[in-house]
Motif scaffolding. Structure first.
Motif, PDB file in Angstrom:
ATOM      1  N   ASP A  20       0.843  -1.206   0.000  1.00 15.51           N
ATOM      2  CA  ASP A  20       0.000   0.000   0.000  1.00 15.51           C
ATOM      3  C   ASP A  20       0.874   1.249   0.000  1.00 15.51           C
ATOM      4  OD1 ASP A  20      -2.978  -0.846   2.001  1.00 15.51           O
ATOM      5  OD2 ASP A  20      -2.382  -1.335  -0.060  1.00 15.51           O
ATOM      6  N   ARG A  21       1.894   1.241   0.844  1.00 11.60           N
ATOM      7  CA  ARG A  21       2.770   2.422   0.918  1.00 11.60           C
ATOM      8  C   ARG A  21       3.555   2.565  -0.384  1.00 11.60           C
ATOM      9  NH1 ARG A  21       4.369   1.408   6.451  1.00 11.60           N
ATOM     10  NH2 ARG A  21       6.573   1.653   5.983  1.00 11.60           N
ATOM     11  N   ALA A  22       3.993   1.445  -0.944  1.00 12.31           N
ATOM     12  CA  ALA A  22       4.772   1.493  -2.189  1.00 12.31           C
ATOM     13  C   ALA A  22       3.932   2.060  -3.333  1.00 12.31           C
ATOM     14  CB  ALA A  22       5.273   0.100  -2.556  1.00 12.31           C
ATOM     15  N   MET A  23       2.631   1.760  -3.309  1.00 10.38           N
ATOM     16  CA  MET A  23       1.733   2.196  -4.387  1.00 10.38           C
ATOM     17  C   MET A  23       1.094   3.548  -4.095  1.00 10.38           C
ATOM     18  SD  MET A  23       1.420  -0.349  -6.691  1.00 10.38           S
ATOM     19  CE  MET A  23      -0.117   0.091  -7.493  1.00 10.38           C
ATOM     20  N   SER A  24       1.396   4.120  -2.934  1.00 12.53           N
ATOM     21  CA  SER A  24       0.742   5.355  -2.500  1.00 12.53           C
ATOM     22  C   SER A  24      -0.780   5.147  -2.476  1.00 12.53           C
ATOM     23  CB  SER A  24       1.121   6.499  -3.465  1.00 12.53           C
ATOM     24  OG  SER A  24       0.947   7.736  -2.848  1.00 12.53           O
ATOM     25  N   TRP A  25      -1.193   4.021  -1.912  1.00 11.57           N
ATOM     26  CA  TRP A  25      -2.602   3.627  -1.898  1.00 11.57           C
ATOM     27  C   TRP A  25      -3.443   4.569  -1.053  1.00 11.57           C
ATOM     28  CZ3 TRP A  25      -6.079   2.242   1.949  1.00 11.57           C
ATOM     29  CH2 TRP A  25      -7.290   1.681   1.495  1.00 11.57           C
ATOM     30  N   TYR A  26      -4.680   4.781  -1.475  1.00 14.23           N
ATOM     31  CA  TYR A  26      -5.670   5.496  -0.661  1.00 14.23           C
ATOM     32  C   TYR A  26      -7.019   4.838  -0.892  1.00 14.23           C
ATOM     33  CZ  TYR A  26      -6.731   7.679  -5.152  1.00 14.23           C
ATOM     34  OH  TYR A  26      -7.061   7.870  -6.474  1.00 14.23           O
ATOM     35  N   SER A  27      -7.926   5.042   0.042  1.00 18.54           N
ATOM     36  CA  SER A  27      -9.252   4.419  -0.040  1.00 18.54           C
ATOM     37  C   SER A  27      -9.980   4.918  -1.283  1.00 18.54           C
ATOM     38  CB  SER A  27     -10.036   4.757   1.228  1.00 18.54           C
ATOM     39  OG  SER A  27     -11.309   4.178   1.163  1.00 18.54           O
ATOM     40  N   GLY A  28     -10.410   3.994  -2.129  1.00 22.84           N
ATOM     41  CA  GLY A  28     -11.084   4.379  -3.376  1.00 22.84           C
ATOM     42  C   GLY A  28     -10.199   4.197  -4.597  1.00 22.84           C
ATOM     43  N   MET A  29      -8.915   3.903  -4.355  1.00 24.34           N
ATOM     44  CA  MET A  29      -7.965   3.791  -5.489  1.00 24.34           C
ATOM     45  C   MET A  29      -8.387   2.698  -6.474  1.00 24.34           C
ATOM     46  SD  MET A  29      -3.841   3.434  -5.173  1.00 24.34           S
ATOM     47  CE  MET A  29      -2.735   3.684  -6.555  1.00 24.34           C
ATOM     48  N   GLU A  30      -8.962   1.611  -5.951  1.00 25.36           N
ATOM     49  CA  GLU A  30      -9.311   0.497  -6.837  1.00 25.36           C
ATOM     50  C   GLU A  30     -10.377   0.862  -7.864  1.00 25.36           C
ATOM     51  OE1 GLU A  30      -8.820  -0.233  -3.445  1.00 25.36           O
ATOM     52  OE2 GLU A  30      -6.875  -1.117  -3.911  1.00 25.36           O
ATOM     53  N   SER A  31     -11.088   1.966  -7.621  1.00 25.08           N
ATOM     54  CA  SER A  31     -12.127   2.323  -8.577  1.00 25.08           C
ATOM     55  C   SER A  31     -11.580   3.123  -9.770  1.00 25.08           C
ATOM     56  CB  SER A  31     -13.246   3.113  -7.887  1.00 25.08           C
ATOM     57  OG  SER A  31     -12.704   4.268  -7.297  1.00 25.08           O
ATOM     58  N   LEU A  32     -10.273   3.458  -9.728  1.00 23.95           N
ATOM     59  CA  LEU A  32      -9.658   4.147 -10.870  1.00 23.95           C
ATOM     60  C   LEU A  32      -9.489   3.182 -12.041  1.00 23.95           C
ATOM     61  CD1 LEU A  32      -6.714   6.076  -9.112  1.00 23.95           C
ATOM     62  CD2 LEU A  32      -8.879   7.043  -9.892  1.00 23.95           C
ATOM     63  N   PRO A  33      -9.369   3.710 -13.287  1.00 28.15           N
ATOM     64  CA  PRO A  33      -9.065   2.818 -14.419  1.00 28.15           C
ATOM     65  C   PRO A  33      -7.715   2.134 -14.202  1.00 28.15           C
ATOM     66  CG  PRO A  33      -9.617   5.049 -15.184  1.00 28.15           C
ATOM     67  CD  PRO A  33      -9.509   5.117 -13.691  1.00 28.15           C
ATOM     68  N   SER A  34      -7.609   0.866 -14.668  1.00 29.82           N
ATOM     69  CA  SER A  34      -6.369   0.097 -14.461  1.00 29.82           C
ATOM     70  C   SER A  34      -5.135   0.824 -14.970  1.00 29.82           C
ATOM     71  CB  SER A  34      -6.444  -1.251 -15.176  1.00 29.82           C
ATOM     72  OG  SER A  34      -7.633  -1.889 -14.885  1.00 29.82           O
ATOM     73  N   LYS A  35      -5.290   1.495 -16.103  1.00 33.62           N
ATOM     74  CA  LYS A  35      -4.120   2.184 -16.684  1.00 33.62           C
ATOM     75  C   LYS A  35      -3.594   3.247 -15.730  1.00 33.62           C
ATOM     76  CE  LYS A  35      -4.583   1.860 -21.773  1.00 33.62           C
ATOM     77  NZ  LYS A  35      -4.662   0.441 -21.711  1.00 33.62           N
ATOM     78  N   GLU A  36      -4.534   3.879 -15.022  1.00 35.55           N
ATOM     79  CA  GLU A  36      -4.122   4.931 -14.099  1.00 35.55           C
ATOM     80  C   GLU A  36      -3.472   4.333 -12.853  1.00 35.55           C
ATOM     81  OE1 GLU A  36      -7.173   7.905 -13.607  1.00 35.55           O
ATOM     82  OE2 GLU A  36      -6.039   8.821 -11.939  1.00 35.55           O
ATOM     83  N   ILE A  37      -4.022   3.229 -12.387  1.00 35.94           N
ATOM     84  CA  ILE A  37      -3.412   2.557 -11.235  1.00 35.94           C
ATOM     85  C   ILE A  37      -1.997   2.110 -11.585  1.00 35.94           C
ATOM     86  CG2 ILE A  37      -3.576   0.566  -9.686  1.00 35.94           C
ATOM     87  CD1 ILE A  37      -6.610   0.689  -9.970  1.00 35.94           C
ATOM     88  N   ALA A  38      -1.823   1.652 -12.831  1.00 36.02           N
ATOM     89  CA  ALA A  38      -0.498   1.181 -13.272  1.00 36.02           C
ATOM     90  C   ALA A  38       0.542   2.297 -13.222  1.00 36.02           C
ATOM     91  CB  ALA A  38      -0.587   0.608 -14.685  1.00 36.02           C
ATOM     92  N   THR A  39       0.107   3.541 -13.400  1.00 30.04           N
ATOM     93  CA  THR A  39       1.078   4.656 -13.358  1.00 30.04           C
ATOM     94  C   THR A  39       1.602   4.883 -11.938  1.00 30.04           C
ATOM     95  OG1 THR A  39      -0.590   6.360 -12.970  1.00 30.04           O
ATOM     96  CG2 THR A  39      -0.056   5.841 -15.285  1.00 30.04           C
ATOM     97  N   LYS A  40       0.939   4.231 -10.960  1.00 32.93           N
ATOM     98  CA  LYS A  40       1.390   4.386  -9.576  1.00 32.93           C
ATOM     99  C   LYS A  40       2.198   3.164  -9.106  1.00 32.93           C
ATOM    100  CE  LYS A  40      -0.880   8.176  -8.097  1.00 32.93           C
ATOM    101  NZ  LYS A  40      -0.469   8.987  -9.244  1.00 32.93           N
TER     102      LYS A  40
END
Lengths: 181, 429
Positions: A20-40
């Protein structure tokens, strides 16, 4: 299918790395498009990583890799990028459970961080737990996971394994209902 | 060859005489799976999605499944109301009758109070913190490090696990009255580290455990997954039988480890050596004596969550806060772990004592841990009984969460700084 992977190493140094810390995770992140999550992808380890990560890369981690609670963004990101294989000094229990569920292929190889550097071309055999560093012409061997987990990974993860197991039992399998993985 | 508590329960659930660590068995007689929902995540939809992935339309044994509704309590938006209603409706369609979403409290405890999880039984949950019920001598599994996915329990009514080894933590002697399970766990966890227990479970034993309050036994077992373990357990003994008789009017079995049972590792502690501990951010496995944090100013206190809010916690808090005032810069939130505890605490006058000191008493809820209620703003510092302290857990990533026991939190709420309660009670800070 065989469980051998060849690719460029993305090395994550350090023990007890929390995803979570490595990805800069926050609540709600999973609802972003996969491509955007991949940029993190592992952006807090180094902002360079999401820029260099590409299909067939292999993630290399330290002891207790994936320590602590981790949400699903990491698994969404590696699927989007096309990364399938993770080698670590040791895998946290949650990382192993989630990894095998999300169709990743994992193996533990003590000493791997000393044997591989960022950008090395490596070859990983999940069943024998052998890792060849093609760039440096070295070989290192670890301890494969129990046969049950190897069988599950070979089947395509926990859900695929169960789907096949259930399909073999006519009284429970609902072919029409099955949407596959 | 002697068997441990866990080995006995596993053997019975798998229809075997005995089991050994490392062996793969199928648990056929299980309670669960147990799931729950939170804002934006439906437990029943999760079951539906996973079960369709494995090709079953309904639970093999819907009568064994449990849906806890301990988040979204009370609902904070119209969406949350609608979400809870949708979960209830879907559970009914799935044939699942055990739905606890009526404000009963935090599921890990409610499932014990309802008599669903009993000493000597094996149960499945998708939440590693369900090892909480290990405190009554029940065996929790989520599949484990080397086993199957929990959805097998839903789809087939059974689950494949690799029998875990057992790490014995033996504690003997008498605890100081301000020392609770949280202090014990923080110390043990800091000593052992987060990768101490891969593929193993903890068994807590010793004279200290024999004398320990039942709810404190549960809390002690609840967070061991952070050490990489598959679960935790404590024997079911005469104290367990008394608790079930007094609270639930139920007769339960005794389950104890054999004297010649085998353990992977054994750690021994003397109860008198435990001091009030604080786990500091950002990691879970770093804890130090509370006295080392005396310069940390705090802005919020939380008594509650599945690692707190027990009757014992409320009694301790009330004993320290009686006649005192909570510091003006501190929000002190109290959420008893279940309605049963809320009612008993009220009957004992504990809630009035806390409210008179300035505490804000709220319903039993998981939302206080997740920052859905009383979130933390940037710069806030929380001293909490909650389970997780990862940045962002309870609101802002720029807030700090320190974890502590009820006594430490009560003393700190008065001084405004993290305070060792024993030092506080001796008249200094």
């Amino acid at each position: 299918m065989g469980m051998k992977f060849k690719g460029t190493a993305i090395v994550i140094q350090g023990d007890h790395v929390n995803l979570d810390r490595a990805m800069s995770w926050y609540s709600g992140m999973e609802s972003l498009p996969s491509k955007e999550i991949a940029t993190k992808f592992m952006v807090n380890i180094s902002p360079d990583i999401p820029k260099r990560a590409k299909k067939n890369d292999i993630v290399v981690g330290g002891n207790d890799f994936g320590c602590g609670k981790g949400h699903f963004s990491f698994w969404i990101a590696i699927k989007e990028i096309g990364i399938k294989c993770i080698v670590a000094e040791s895998c946290s229990t949650q990382m192993l459970q989630n990894g095998v569920t999300y169709q990743a292929y994992l193996v533990e190889v003590p000493g791997i961080l000393a044997a591989v550097e960022m950008g090395d071309e490596i070859e990983v055999d999940i069943e024998s737990a052998e890792v060849k560093n093609i760039t440096r012409n070295t070989v290192i061997k670890g301890q494969p996971f129990p046969p049950f987990l190897l069988e599950v990974m070979k089947s395509g993860g926990h859900l695929e394994y169960l789907r096949k197991k259930i399909a073999g039992r006519e009284d429970t399998f609902d072919e029409e209902y099955c949407k596959g993985v | 060859m002697g068997q441990t508590i866990a080995e006995k329960i596993i053997a019975r659930a798998a229809g075997k005489e005995a089991v050994v660590p490392g062996e793969y068995v199928v648990l056929k007689n299980i309670v669960g799976p147990i799931v729950y929902s939170w804002k934006g995540f439906s437990g029943t939809k999760h079951l539906e999605s996973l079960s369709s992935a494995v090709g079953v339309k309904k639970a093999a044994k819907p009568e064994k499944c449990i849906i806890n509704g301990d988040h979204l309590q009370p609902p904070l938006s119209i969406d949350e109301v609608l979400q809870s209603k949708a979960v209830r409706k879907q559970a009914e369609e799935m044939g699942i009758k055990k739905v606890y979403d009526h404000g009963e409290g935090i599921g890990h405890m409610v499932n014990i109070e309802k008599g669903d999880i009993l000493p000597g039984t094996a149960f499945v949950s998708f939440d590693p913190q369900a090892s909480f019920a290990g405190g009554i001598g029940a065996f929790y599994t989520g599949g484990g490090r080397f086993g199957s996915h929990f959805i097998e329990a839903y789809a087939l009514g059974e689950i494949t696990i690799c029998v875990p080894g057992t790490i014995k933590v033996e504690i003997n002697g008498s605890l100081h009255r301000n020392i609770t399970s949280r202090d014990i766990w923080f110390k043990v966890f800091a000593d052992l580290g987060p990768s101490a227990a891969y593929g193993m479970i903890f068994e807590f034993s010793g004279s200290t455990i024999d004398k320990m309050d039942m709810e404190q036994r549960m809390v002690l077992c609840g967070n061991t997954a952070f050490a990489g373990s598959d679960g935790a357990i404590i024997q079911s003994d005469e104290a367990t039988q008394k608790w079930f008789k007094d609270w639930l009017d139920m007769d339960v079995d005794i389950v104890k480890s054999d004297a010649d049972a085998s353990y992977s590792k054994v750690y021994k502690y003397q109860a008198e050596d435990f001091v009030s501990m604080v786990t500091y951010p950002p990691d879970m496995f770093t804890a130090k004596p509370a006295s080392e944090f005396r310069n940390v100013k705090i802005s919020q206190c939380v008594i509650g969550t599945c690692a707190g809010g027990t009757l014992n916690d409320l009694r301790i808090a009330a004993s320290i806060l009686k006649g005192q005032k909570i510091h003006k810069d501190i929000r002190y939130i109290v959420s008893p772990i279940t309605q049963r505890v809320f009612v008993q605490a009220s009957n004992e006058g504990l809630l009035s004592v806390l409210a008179e000191a300035g505490a804000q008493i709220i319903t039993p809820t998981c939302d206080i841990c997740m920052g859905a209620i009383a979130p933390l703003a940037p710069g806030d510092v929380s001293l909490s009984q909650q389970t997780l302290n990862v940045p962002g857990r309870s609101g802002s990533h720029e807030a700090d969460i320190y974890l502590a026991s009820s006594a430490t939190i009560a003393a700190s709420a008065i001084t405004g700084y993290i305070t060792d309660p024993n030092i506080f009670e001796n008249g200094s800070h």
